[in-house]
Design a protein around this motif. Structure first.
Motif, PDB file in Angstrom:
ATOM      1  N   ASN A   3      -6.234  -4.150   7.896  1.00  0.00           N
ATOM      2  CA  ASN A   3      -5.765  -3.028   7.061  1.00  0.00           C
ATOM      3  C   ASN A   3      -5.642  -1.737   7.865  1.00  0.00           C
ATOM      4  O   ASN A   3      -6.207  -0.700   7.499  1.00  0.00           O
ATOM      5  N   ILE A   4      -4.890  -1.818   8.950  1.00  0.00           N
ATOM      6  CA  ILE A   4      -4.697  -0.638   9.797  1.00  0.00           C
ATOM      7  C   ILE A   4      -3.227  -0.262   9.904  1.00  0.00           C
ATOM      8  O   ILE A   4      -2.822   0.448  10.823  1.00  0.00           O
ATOM      9  N   GLY A   5      -2.415  -0.747   8.961  1.00  0.00           N
ATOM     10  CA  GLY A   5      -1.030  -0.308   8.917  1.00  0.00           C
ATOM     11  C   GLY A   5      -0.953   1.141   8.469  1.00  0.00           C
ATOM     12  O   GLY A   5      -1.920   1.700   7.931  1.00  0.00           O
ATOM     13  N   PRO A   6       0.171   1.818   8.678  1.00  0.00           N
ATOM     14  CA  PRO A   6       0.267   3.253   8.360  1.00  0.00           C
ATOM     15  C   PRO A   6      -0.009   3.598   6.903  1.00  0.00           C
ATOM     16  O   PRO A   6      -0.640   4.617   6.610  1.00  0.00           O
ATOM     17  N   ASN A   7       0.452   2.767   5.975  1.00  0.00           N
ATOM     18  CA  ASN A   7       0.222   3.066   4.555  1.00  0.00           C
ATOM     19  C   ASN A   7      -1.227   2.837   4.154  1.00  0.00           C
ATOM     20  O   ASN A   7      -1.795   3.611   3.378  1.00  0.00           O
ATOM     21  N   SER A   8      -1.829   1.788   4.679  1.00  0.00           N
ATOM     22  CA  SER A   8      -3.241   1.526   4.402  1.00  0.00           C
ATOM     23  C   SER A   8      -4.116   2.632   4.969  1.00  0.00           C
ATOM     24  O   SER A   8      -5.067   3.092   4.324  1.00  0.00           O
ATOM     25  N   LEU A   9      -3.792   3.086   6.178  1.00  0.00           N
ATOM     26  CA  LEU A   9      -4.569   4.161   6.792  1.00  0.00           C
ATOM     27  C   LEU A   9      -4.396   5.469   6.032  1.00  0.00           C
ATOM     28  O   LEU A   9      -5.351   6.245   5.898  1.00  0.00           O
ATOM     29  N   PHE A  58       0.826  -1.208   0.000  1.00  0.00           N
ATOM     30  CA  PHE A  58       0.000   0.000   0.000  1.00  0.00           C
ATOM     31  C   PHE A  58       0.863   1.262   0.000  1.00  0.00           C
ATOM     32  O   PHE A  58       0.418   2.323  -0.438  1.00  0.00           O
ATOM     33  N   GLY A  59       2.089   1.128   0.473  1.00  0.00           N
ATOM     34  CA  GLY A  59       3.000   2.268   0.474  1.00  0.00           C
ATOM     35  C   GLY A  59       3.435   2.685  -0.921  1.00  0.00           C
ATOM     36  O   GLY A  59       4.020   3.758  -1.095  1.00  0.00           O
ATOM     37  N   GLU A  60       3.155   1.875  -1.939  1.00  0.00           N
ATOM     38  CA  GLU A  60       3.493   2.216  -3.322  1.00  0.00           C
ATOM     39  C   GLU A  60       2.506   3.209  -3.937  1.00  0.00           C
ATOM     40  O   GLU A  60       2.784   3.799  -4.982  1.00  0.00           O
ATOM     41  N   LEU A  61       1.346   3.368  -3.313  1.00  0.00           N
ATOM     42  CA  LEU A  61       0.307   4.222  -3.882  1.00  0.00           C
ATOM     43  C   LEU A  61       0.701   5.693  -3.802  1.00  0.00           C
ATOM     44  O   LEU A  61       1.167   6.180  -2.769  1.00  0.00           O
TER      45      LEU A  61
END
Length: 252
Positions: free
Chosen positions: A132-138, A87-90
């Motif tokens: 889905n509560i990691g920093p990038n997902s959030l 998700f950090g790639e977004l």
């Protein structure tokens, strides 16, 4: 959100009330949670979720499988970390940027999410398994919410609008990712695979009639390649959803 079978919410790697482990004497030099996670993502891309194992990851890192468990307690923890790393790639817009319409920012977020699902076919089943509560997902969820709020919907409709757009993208991207994975297994290009498949279904008694009935729709769809056809379908469907949001705003 569906959680992993047999795992409570507390089992999420992001909610564990334990300090993150660091290295210790005897552990391989340079090994840490970030490196383990970063190595997991391309390995999942290459081998898929079913073949992914801690033993295979350890071999990739040139360490023992037991070494990995000093940094992550379970394989589930590692998969949850890999999911958030993806998700950090977004690329996220600035919802407060002047001169940027919410419609274009929403299109951008939807397009980014679709590409992520296609690029990492293992992501979609994990997105339905964990919180889905990691920093990038959030960060992604926050950007989506702030952009959709700008559309002017009443508060009670914002989450429904988000669901309409991003559950559509999730489904579209998941199926597209499966399609390209299946094509890759054949050794054909997407266009070669499409031509071969269409030739077969056009001749098969059970499918020929349906294909014949939809010929005009396929022709009107346009696009000279599989990529172009998929892009046109996606763009038109997304336009329909955005028009629906605008129509609901006009209703007041």
């Amino acid at each position: 959100m569906v959680k992993a079978a047999g795992r409570s919410a507390r089992d999420s790697v992001w909610l564990q009330e334990k300090p993150r482990r660091g290295g210790r004497a005897g552990q391989p030099s340079g090994l840490d949670r970030e490196r383990i996670t970063a190595t997991s993502v391309p390995l999942l891309d290459a081998e898929g979720l079913e073949k992914f194992s801690m033993r295979r990851l350890a071999a990739e890192l040139n360490v023992t499988a037991m070494s990995l468990y000093w940094y992550v307690d379970t394989k589930d923890d590692l998969l949850e970390l890999a999911l958030d790393a993806a998700f950090g790639e977004l690329r996220l817009p600035d919802p407060d940027a002047e001169g940027e319409a919410w419609r274009e920012q929403l299109r951008g977020l939807a397009t980014e999410y679709r590409a992520l699902l296609v690029r990492h076919p293992w992501l979609s089943p994990l997105a339905g398994r964990y919180l889905n509560i990691g920093p990038n997902s959030l960060a992604f969820s926050r950007a989506v919410q702030r952009v959709v709020r700008r559309a002017g919907l009443p508060a009670h409709g914002v989450m429904g609008a988000i669901s309409a757009v991003f559950q559509f993208v999730y489904g579209f991207g998941t199926i597209e990712g499966h399609l390209f994975a299946r094509i890759a297994d054949t050794g054909l290009s997407p266009d070669e695979y499409y031509e071969q498949a269409m030739a077969l279904v056009t001749e098969a008694p059970g499918t020929a009639e349906v294909v014949e009935e939809s010929k005009d729709l396929m022709a009107a769809r346009g696009g000279d390649t599989v990529d172009e056809m998929l892009d046109r379908d996606f763009d038109f469907a997304l336009d329909l959803l955005i028009a629906g949001i605008e129509a609901m705003v006009s209703r007041g």
